[in-house]
Design a protein around this motif. Structure first.
Motif, PDB file in Angstrom:
ATOM      1  N   ASP A 156       1.421   6.690   2.390  1.00 53.87           N
ATOM      2  CA  ASP A 156       1.186   7.661   1.328  1.00 53.87           C
ATOM      3  C   ASP A 156       2.267   8.728   1.414  1.00 53.87           C
ATOM      4  O   ASP A 156       2.520   9.272   2.481  1.00 53.87           O
ATOM      5  N   ARG A 157       2.905   9.015   0.330  1.00 51.71           N
ATOM      6  CA  ARG A 157       3.975  10.025   0.267  1.00 51.71           C
ATOM      7  C   ARG A 157       3.541  11.155  -0.643  1.00 51.71           C
ATOM      8  O   ARG A 157       4.034  11.304  -1.754  1.00 51.71           O
ATOM      9  N   ALA A 169       7.648  12.491  -5.384  1.00 55.35           N
ATOM     10  CA  ALA A 169       7.321  11.999  -6.728  1.00 55.35           C
ATOM     11  C   ALA A 169       7.166  10.475  -6.715  1.00 55.35           C
ATOM     12  O   ALA A 169       6.638   9.896  -7.647  1.00 55.35           O
ATOM     13  N   ASP A 170       7.628   9.833  -5.634  1.00 55.53           N
ATOM     14  CA  ASP A 170       7.546   8.378  -5.496  1.00 55.53           C
ATOM     15  C   ASP A 170       6.364   7.997  -4.610  1.00 55.53           C
ATOM     16  O   ASP A 170       6.516   7.395  -3.559  1.00 55.53           O
ATOM     17  N   ASP A 171       5.173   8.318  -5.053  1.00 57.19           N
ATOM     18  CA  ASP A 171       3.939   8.069  -4.304  1.00 57.19           C
ATOM     19  C   ASP A 171       3.301   6.767  -4.786  1.00 57.19           C
ATOM     20  O   ASP A 171       3.631   6.257  -5.849  1.00 57.19           O
ATOM     21  N   TYR A 172       2.414   6.208  -3.992  1.00 58.76           N
ATOM     22  CA  TYR A 172       1.637   5.047  -4.416  1.00 58.76           C
ATOM     23  C   TYR A 172       0.268   5.071  -3.752  1.00 58.76           C
ATOM     24  O   TYR A 172       0.074   5.706  -2.727  1.00 58.76           O
ATOM     25  N   ARG A 173      -0.685   4.389  -4.374  1.00 58.83           N
ATOM     26  CA  ARG A 173      -2.030   4.243  -3.804  1.00 58.83           C
ATOM     27  C   ARG A 173      -2.353   2.759  -3.768  1.00 58.83           C
ATOM     28  O   ARG A 173      -2.042   2.028  -4.699  1.00 58.83           O
ATOM     29  N   LYS A 174      -2.993   2.325  -2.678  1.00 59.57           N
ATOM     30  CA  LYS A 174      -3.339   0.920  -2.522  1.00 59.57           C
ATOM     31  C   LYS A 174      -4.798   0.802  -2.123  1.00 59.57           C
ATOM     32  O   LYS A 174      -5.273   1.523  -1.251  1.00 59.57           O
ATOM     33  N   LEU A 175      -5.519  -0.115  -2.765  1.00 58.71           N
ATOM     34  CA  LEU A 175      -6.923  -0.372  -2.479  1.00 58.71           C
ATOM     35  C   LEU A 175      -7.097  -1.868  -2.290  1.00 58.71           C
ATOM     36  O   LEU A 175      -6.583  -2.666  -3.072  1.00 58.71           O
ATOM     37  N   MET A 176      -7.818  -2.249  -1.229  1.00 56.88           N
ATOM     38  CA  MET A 176      -8.106  -3.657  -0.998  1.00 56.88           C
ATOM     39  C   MET A 176      -9.535  -3.794  -0.503  1.00 56.88           C
ATOM     40  O   MET A 176      -9.956  -3.091   0.413  1.00 56.88           O
ATOM     41  N   ASN A 220       1.586   2.514  -8.594  1.00 52.30           N
ATOM     42  CA  ASN A 220       2.875   3.133  -8.265  1.00 52.30           C
ATOM     43  C   ASN A 220       3.135   4.338  -9.167  1.00 52.30           C
ATOM     44  O   ASN A 220       2.747   4.347 -10.320  1.00 52.30           O
ATOM     45  N   GLN A 221       3.831   5.327  -8.624  1.00 49.72           N
ATOM     46  CA  GLN A 221       4.257   6.495  -9.380  1.00 49.72           C
ATOM     47  C   GLN A 221       5.745   6.688  -9.164  1.00 49.72           C
ATOM     48  O   GLN A 221       6.276   6.329  -8.114  1.00 49.72           O
ATOM     49  N   GLY A 222       6.421   7.243 -10.115  1.00 45.17           N
ATOM     50  CA  GLY A 222       7.852   7.488  -9.995  1.00 45.17           C
ATOM     51  C   GLY A 222       8.633   6.194  -9.885  1.00 45.17           C
ATOM     52  O   GLY A 222       8.423   5.259 -10.639  1.00 45.17           O
ATOM     53  N   ASN A 223       9.538   6.112  -8.897  1.00 42.72           N
ATOM     54  CA  ASN A 223      10.381   4.928  -8.704  1.00 42.72           C
ATOM     55  C   ASN A 223       9.825   3.951  -7.674  1.00 42.72           C
ATOM     56  O   ASN A 223      10.501   3.000  -7.297  1.00 42.72           O
ATOM     57  N   THR A 224       8.618   4.173  -7.210  1.00 51.80           N
ATOM     58  CA  THR A 224       8.028   3.293  -6.205  1.00 51.80           C
ATOM     59  C   THR A 224       7.658   1.961  -6.841  1.00 51.80           C
ATOM     60  O   THR A 224       7.157   1.905  -7.956  1.00 51.80           O
ATOM     61  N   SER A 225       7.887   0.853  -6.116  1.00 49.50           N
ATOM     62  CA  SER A 225       7.556  -0.474  -6.651  1.00 49.50           C
ATOM     63  C   SER A 225       6.907  -1.354  -5.579  1.00 49.50           C
ATOM     64  O   SER A 225       7.359  -2.457  -5.318  1.00 49.50           O
ATOM     65  N   GLY A 267       4.516   1.055 -12.120  1.00 54.09           N
ATOM     66  CA  GLY A 267       3.519   0.140 -12.680  1.00 54.09           C
ATOM     67  C   GLY A 267       2.306  -0.026 -11.772  1.00 54.09           C
ATOM     68  O   GLY A 267       2.211   0.561 -10.706  1.00 54.09           O
ATOM     69  N   THR A 268       1.387  -0.845 -12.228  1.00 51.53           N
ATOM     70  CA  THR A 268       0.170  -1.151 -11.489  1.00 51.53           C
ATOM     71  C   THR A 268       0.101  -2.648 -11.247  1.00 51.53           C
ATOM     72  O   THR A 268       0.335  -3.430 -12.156  1.00 51.53           O
ATOM     73  N   GLY A 269      -0.189  -3.032 -10.011  1.00 53.48           N
ATOM     74  CA  GLY A 269      -0.341  -4.445  -9.668  1.00 53.48           C
ATOM     75  C   GLY A 269      -1.761  -4.734  -9.220  1.00 53.48           C
ATOM     76  O   GLY A 269      -2.386  -3.906  -8.559  1.00 53.48           O
ATOM     77  N   LYS A 270      -2.281  -5.899  -9.610  1.00 51.07           N
ATOM     78  CA  LYS A 270      -3.631  -6.304  -9.245  1.00 51.07           C
ATOM     79  C   LYS A 270      -3.589  -7.745  -8.762  1.00 51.07           C
ATOM     80  O   LYS A 270      -2.772  -8.532  -9.222  1.00 51.07           O
ATOM     81  N   GLY A 271      -4.505  -8.090  -7.859  1.00 51.43           N
ATOM     82  CA  GLY A 271      -4.569  -9.460  -7.378  1.00 51.43           C
ATOM     83  C   GLY A 271      -5.956  -9.816  -6.890  1.00 51.43           C
ATOM     84  O   GLY A 271      -6.671  -8.967  -6.360  1.00 51.43           O
ATOM     85  N   ILE A 272      -6.337 -11.074  -7.109  1.00 46.39           N
ATOM     86  CA  ILE A 272      -7.610 -11.601  -6.633  1.00 46.39           C
ATOM     87  C   ILE A 272      -7.313 -12.860  -5.838  1.00 46.39           C
ATOM     88  O   ILE A 272      -6.480 -13.685  -6.235  1.00 46.39           O
TER      89      ILE A 272
END
Length: 71
Positions: free
Chosen positions: A1-2, A6-13, A35-40, A58-63
């Motif tokens: 977590d940053r 401005a390049d922060d991201y959140r991950k949930l699993m 993802n926020q800013g330039n984070t990928s 962007g936002t990524g999702k997976g099942i």
């Protein structure tokens, strides 16, 4: 977590496994990355990208669903 960037991201699993027998398990997982800013950051399994269009901001999702049997 940053948080201070401005390049922060959140991950949930979330994951769950259910034993069908002594040696067989049914399992499933759900993952999401925001993802926020330039984070990928990407949602991945075994090093492979599941959500191929998850770019910067962007936002990524997976099942993932599976059946595991021990011999």
């Amino acid at each position: 977590d940053r948080k201070r960037s401005a390049d922060d991201y959140r991950k949930l699993m979330l994951g769950y496994g259910y034993n069908l027998s002594k040696r067989t398990e049914l399992y499933g997982t759900y993952a999401r990355v925001d993802n926020q800013g330039n984070t990928s950051h990407m949602v991945s399994s075994a090093g492979l990208n599941i959500q191929g269009l998850n770019g910067p901001g962007g936002t990524g999702k997976g099942i993932e669903l599976g059946l595991r049997h021990s011999f």
